[in-house]
Design an enzyme around this catalytic site. Structure first.
Site, PDB file in Angstrom:
ATOM      1  N   SER A   1       0.827  -1.197   0.000  1.00 42.00           N
ATOM      2  CA  SER A   1       0.000   0.000   0.000  1.00 42.00           C
ATOM      3  C   SER A   1       0.871   1.260   0.000  1.00 42.00           C
ATOM      4  O   SER A   1       1.544   1.552  -0.977  1.00 42.00           O
ATOM      5  CB  SER A   1      -0.978  -0.030   1.167  1.00 42.00           C
TER       6      SER A   1
ATOM      7  N   LYS B   1     -20.652  18.673   9.375  1.00 45.80           N
ATOM      8  CA  LYS B   1     -19.509  18.914  10.253  1.00 45.80           C
ATOM      9  C   LYS B   1     -19.231  17.720  11.160  1.00 45.80           C
ATOM     10  O   LYS B   1     -18.082  17.470  11.537  1.00 45.80           O
ATOM     11  CB  LYS B   1     -19.759  20.172  11.101  1.00 45.80           C
TER      12      LYS B   1
END
Length: 313
Positions: free
Chosen positions: A126, A178
């Protein structure tokens, strides 16, 4: 009395660590591993979870801090005696930002006219593969775990658990998104779509990094980039790495690419570690991939795979 004994032991270990580090401070970790032709190859270690910066104190063990690695690469780039750099990798990846910061500095080293070779150990997956693709050559052991080309964002939903425990959490926000991803509430379809867009955007960048670094058709890269891990042998057959071999083979290949005649001097760039870091690293487990909590976009295998004594745990 018991507490005083424990405190004394801890202080003793820290003082001994300080004494050892001071004894070797003059070398600052830059020990010549091999006296040879005078032409030098720098060894930069990328071991543990890649992060922008290591957390302070006990959490720093097992972290490959891009802050430290970039500094070492910069030092190698600016040192006229160093002709090439070997990235010695043993990492399952980490954060997107940390991997990208290291990759960008590798590019600067190459633009300065110095060869960079990625030498893969047990794992370079990765984010570790992202960084490797920035090198001139990639050398992997046949048993190396690499690839895992993809991005993961992990969100933990604990709403039902909070209800069972009688815990109520109130989020007061300035906008509807948010608090998206908060563990105390279910992820809405709109929030999932936003997060998926973030993951997809980074995934496209990963495809680009591999395609450019390996000089491969992006269509072919995309077929290989489903998140799976490959062995070094499989990666060689698929064109994801250049050579199979061990660290000595990586040194030989690097010397040849850099035009170094004879035996090069290997310069260990990674700075000193205090003894307590080594001890804690051993207690945590050498192959632990995530020693500290991580949030956000991650370049990590979809499952933690830890090779240890030829066994997968």
């Amino acid at each position: 009395m018991h507490k005083k004994v424990i405190t004394g032991i801890v202080i003793g270990i820290l003082l001994f660590s300080l004494a050892v580090s001071m004894a070797f401070r003059g070398n600052a970790g830059r020990t010549d591993q091999n006296a040879g032709t005078g032409e030098q190859i720098a060894i930069v270690r990328i071991e543990g979870t890649i992060m922008s910066s290591a957390p302070g104190g006990f959490g720093s063990a097992g972290v490959a801090s891009s802050e430290r690695i970039v500094s070492e690469l910069k030092e190698a780039r600016e040192n006229p005696d160093i002709k090439a750099v070997i990235l010695k990798l043993n990492t399952g990846g980490g954060t997107v930002v940390g991997s990208d910061e290291i990759g960008r500095e590798v590019e600067r080293v190459r633009k300065a006219g110095k060869v960079v070779v990625a030498a893969m150990g047990e794992m370079a997956a990765s984010g570790g593969y992202w960084v490797s693709c920035k090198a001139d050559k990639i050398v992997a052991n046949p048993g190396t775990f690499t690839g895992s080309i993809g991005v993961i964002m992990q969100l933990t939903e604990m709403e039902d658990l909070f209800k069972k425990l009688g815990i109520e959490v109130n989020n007061i926000t300035t906008g509807p998104y948010k608090d998206m991803g908060s563990s105390n509430k279910e992820l809405s379809p709109a929030e999932r779509e936003i997060f998926q867009a973030l993951v997809n955007d980074t995934y496209e960048e990963f495809i680009k990094v591999v395609a450019e670094g390996r000089k491969m058709d992006p269509v072919k890269v995309r077929k290989l980039a489903d998140g799976r891990i490959y062995t070094g042998k499989q990666a060689k057959q698929l064109g994801l790495v250049d050579e199979l071999g061990d660290f000595n083979d990586a040194v030989r290949i690097t010397a040849e690419l850099a035009g170094i005649k004879g035996e090069p001097e290997l310069i260990e760039m990674t700075g000193e570690k205090f003894l307590w870091q080594e001890i804690l690293g051993g207690l945590q487990g050498k192959n632990q991939l995530i020693p500290v909590p991580l949030e956000g976009l991650l370049l990590l295998p979809n499952k933690v795979v830890a090779p240890m004594n030829s066994n997968v745990q």
